[in-house]
Design a protein around this motif. Structure first.
Motif, PDB file in Angstrom:
ATOM      1  N   GLU A   1       0.822  -1.204   0.000  1.00  0.00           N
ATOM      2  CA  GLU A   1       0.000   0.000   0.000  1.00  0.00           C
ATOM      3  C   GLU A   1       0.859   1.259   0.000  1.00  0.00           C
ATOM      4  O   GLU A   1       0.505   2.276  -0.597  1.00  0.00           O
ATOM      5  N   LYS A   2       2.030   1.190   0.624  1.00  0.00           N
ATOM      6  CA  LYS A   2       2.950   2.332   0.712  1.00  0.00           C
ATOM      7  C   LYS A   2       3.922   2.397  -0.454  1.00  0.00           C
ATOM      8  O   LYS A   2       4.676   3.355  -0.583  1.00  0.00           O
ATOM      9  N   LEU A   3       3.932   1.388  -1.320  1.00  0.00           N
ATOM     10  CA  LEU A   3       4.901   1.279  -2.396  1.00  0.00           C
ATOM     11  C   LEU A   3       4.839   2.475  -3.348  1.00  0.00           C
ATOM     12  O   LEU A   3       3.767   2.877  -3.786  1.00  0.00           O
ATOM     13  N   MET A   4       5.999   3.029  -3.647  1.00  0.00           N
ATOM     14  CA  MET A   4       6.121   4.130  -4.608  1.00  0.00           C
ATOM     15  C   MET A   4       7.359   3.872  -5.467  1.00  0.00           C
ATOM     16  O   MET A   4       8.295   3.215  -5.030  1.00  0.00           O
ATOM     17  N   PRO A   5       7.367   4.393  -6.685  1.00  0.00           N
ATOM     18  CA  PRO A   5       8.564   4.253  -7.517  1.00  0.00           C
ATOM     19  C   PRO A   5       9.757   4.950  -6.864  1.00  0.00           C
ATOM     20  O   PRO A   5       9.590   5.953  -6.171  1.00  0.00           O
ATOM     21  N   ILE A   6      10.934   4.430  -7.115  1.00  0.00           N
ATOM     22  CA  ILE A   6      12.150   5.057  -6.595  1.00  0.00           C
ATOM     23  C   ILE A   6      12.498   6.217  -7.531  1.00  0.00           C
ATOM     24  O   ILE A   6      12.707   6.009  -8.726  1.00  0.00           O
ATOM     25  N   PRO A   7      12.564   7.449  -6.999  1.00  0.00           N
ATOM     26  CA  PRO A   7      12.675   8.616  -7.872  1.00  0.00           C
ATOM     27  C   PRO A   7      14.091   8.970  -8.341  1.00  0.00           C
ATOM     28  O   PRO A   7      14.244   9.780  -9.229  1.00  0.00           O
ATOM     29  N   ARG A   8      15.129   8.382  -7.769  1.00  0.00           N
ATOM     30  CA  ARG A   8      16.497   8.769  -8.115  1.00  0.00           C
ATOM     31  C   ARG A   8      17.281   7.573  -8.647  1.00  0.00           C
ATOM     32  O   ARG A   8      17.199   6.466  -8.102  1.00  0.00           O
ATOM     33  N   VAL A   9      18.078   7.810  -9.675  1.00  0.00           N
ATOM     34  CA  VAL A   9      18.852   6.749 -10.307  1.00  0.00           C
ATOM     35  C   VAL A   9      19.814   6.104  -9.311  1.00  0.00           C
ATOM     36  O   VAL A   9      19.913   4.876  -9.231  1.00  0.00           O
TER      37      VAL A   9
END
Length: 70
Positions: free
Chosen positions: A35-43
């Protein structure tokens, strides 16, 4: 450098993917994490996470003890 913006998340239907993952979870703890999962925004952060994932995969598939000493 940011690699993911809100429009990209929408275009990739990330919410739908997250919901599919939540349905596949067996326990409440896993569902809460999904439910808390988000894409990782930094390479850089993404590469570090993929490195950790690769290490855990090798431990599992090659029969190494956890944590790996090398």
């Amino acid at each position: 450098m940011a690699i993911v913006d809100q429009q990209t998340i929408k275009d990739l239907e990330f919410q739908e993917i997250r919901e599919l993952l939540m349905k596949a979870c067996i326990g409440d703890t896993a569902r809460n994490q999904m439910e808390k999962l988000m894409p990782i925004p930094r390479v850089k952060t993404l590469r570090e996470a993929l490195g950790r994932l690769d290490e855990l995969f090798k431990i599992k598939t090659e029969g190494h003890a956890f944590p790996r000493i090398d």
